[in-house]
Design a protein around this motif. Sequence first.
Motif: not given
Length: 741
Positions: A712-741
């Motif tokens: 839930s913190q990612v969108p807010k922190r990410f918007r601040e980062f993009v605005e502060l550094n003046g870079i293109i707003n990228p796509e982002w996604f979250i995934f589970e590392n090393y998960k074996i189902f």
Amino acid sequence: MLNLADWERENFTASSNIAGVTVNFPSRKIYFSPEVLSLLRFDASTCPKTLDQLNELCHPEDHLQISRLEQVIKSKESFITITRRLFCGDGHYRNFRLEAIIHRNSRGKPEKLTGREISALNAWLATASEGDKIESQDENGNMKILEAVRVQGVMTLFNAGMIEDMQNENMRLRREIQRRIFSANSQPLKLPDYSENEDILRSKLEDYINSALNVLTGNNQLKALRRSLNETSLTVGIVGLTSSGKSSFMNSLLGEKLIPEQTKATTNVPIICREGETRSAKVFYQDGRVDEIPSVRLTGNYVKDIASEGFNPGNRSGIARVEMIIPGAMIPEGICFVDTPGSDALISSGGAMLRNILPELDMLIYVTPVRARLKGADYDLLKNILSINAKIVFVLSQIDLERDDTEAGKIIHSAHDKILGDINAIRHDMKNFCGLDVDVIPVSAKIACEKFYDKKSQAWIDANLEDVVKYFEPLSRNSFTRALTLRAERTLKILEGVIARREVTGSSRWRIQDVISNLKKLLSAEQKFTEIPSGYSFSESVITPKTQSQNLLSSLITSMREREFRTKFFSLDALTGKRKIILLGAERDQSLKLFSRLAHNLTLEYLPDGGISKSEWLYSGYSAPFECIILPVIGNENILIAPSNANITQKLDWHKLFQEYVPVVSIDLARVDSGLSDLAYSPYITGLAISQWILSFGNAGLFDTRQNDLTSQVPKRFREFVELNGIINPEWFIFENYKIF
């Protein structure tokens, strides 16, 4: 009681004539004195390079202070003092006070800012009297009461609340010791007695190892085994991936939270714990120095400071290990437990340190959490563990997370059955992986630590910690002889491997075979001491292995999930019609985690032991853009894996490279703030300003609430980062590392 913020408003001190911080205008380049860099936990290569980069490290809730600073710079004022929390190089927010003078030209334009960056608490301490108290927030946002105390003529700060808690804990520990000493069924606590036979056994083993090292001069495992002969206790290492519950498990044995448990305070040095009469600790440095820590300073916060990455007091060499004696700890006499650095990466400083200490461990407790089958990272770590031939037992941690599944008021799947299923899965995986039958002991470290002084409660019994103690108690008898015998066994297996691989020839081979013969004679006389407990059972229920049909179904589901992951990743807009990507990040291990998922949980066994050169590039594909270490091709993709940010040595045209390869920057979800801070002054940040790119977040080892909060913190922190550094707003996604189902 005075509040720190109120004190700062009432006490403005003019800036020092000796500048600790200098900012030149209009470039806004910033320079720090060595003292300020030490406070910020940065070095000259990793510190912010501009005032804007320093401001980017400010806590989001303190951005108003940054606005004040910018307003003063634009105004005609000459003095400024602000206090805000800055994100330091060791991964923590700390309070800092900037006291500065702004030098202006004849037209009032700013030319230079000079001043000092000091700890806000140190500024208060400079004017405080002994016994004064002040409120402050720690790096986790919790309020604490600090008291000024004079120690050896120097004023220092102590956490008043923690001292009181420690005193209460010490009273409990003393009561525990008294119960043990004066119980009719207990023996008084004492140091182990070492017999003449044990001295002879140790001397012989040392001679045999030295003889082998005369031939195999560069064998690090034999050198580690020789060092281990100085340890008279049976040494049990606690190992596992980061966030698996290792440190919590150690704390449950100690009965207090001494070992850092939070992700940002990951232990990066071995911490050795024993039970004994006097509470004390020693810090051993790599340059041979030793600090003795009095019991009053032995707190969780102190251990966190000395065990976390980057701590280097007084410009000394780095810390080699920490040894603690804790009265009343649930550690059998003659045995010491070692909390080791977590390892969730193939190439990491913690992983390298762990590999160095592994050969010195006689037995290993491998900690793995419920709800998680053994993963690719587990197998990488287990491969290193099995190479030292140590005995291993598993602890299934966090069993308090399991709940009964109910339907219409009836239990359809009990928590007990789920835990049995997890135990069965670990045994099954280890049997398939290396042919070993392993014991698995389920434990709730959290509840065990809470109920440590209420051992008659049902919660303590259900936490199951006593089963771990009972498992190791038989080993405490003749523990030194047993430890020496296990070390002799490991030495023998190392040398037999040398002969089998034909690493020596001629007279050298004959000399090694002679040492092998002597070791076998030595072990035949001490065979009874190599017996290790086995056959542990969590309950009398029969744990049945999975049937072949269940295994086939599991494999089919795993394959389908892996394809779903690849499909999801390559359907991102930035990758439409493209199959060339470059994996980037402050640490290369984050890129390797993503590559492992794209490669169907590839364990990367082909990487050389000890890791590859930090500046090497890796490539999986058909036509590398420059010289790289070639990895297997995993599909139609061309995947370029960069070194960690700090180890990128080539002068690359990032704009041109990003036209051909889509940049994918990987960050650990548990370290969002530090990851974005690292990205702000990465070598490729200018290329991201004009390129379409992807930001990926791995979330291994996170559960339920913690994962949801961070997400839930990612969108807010990410918007601040993009605005502060003046870079293109990228796509982002979250995934589970090393998960074996």
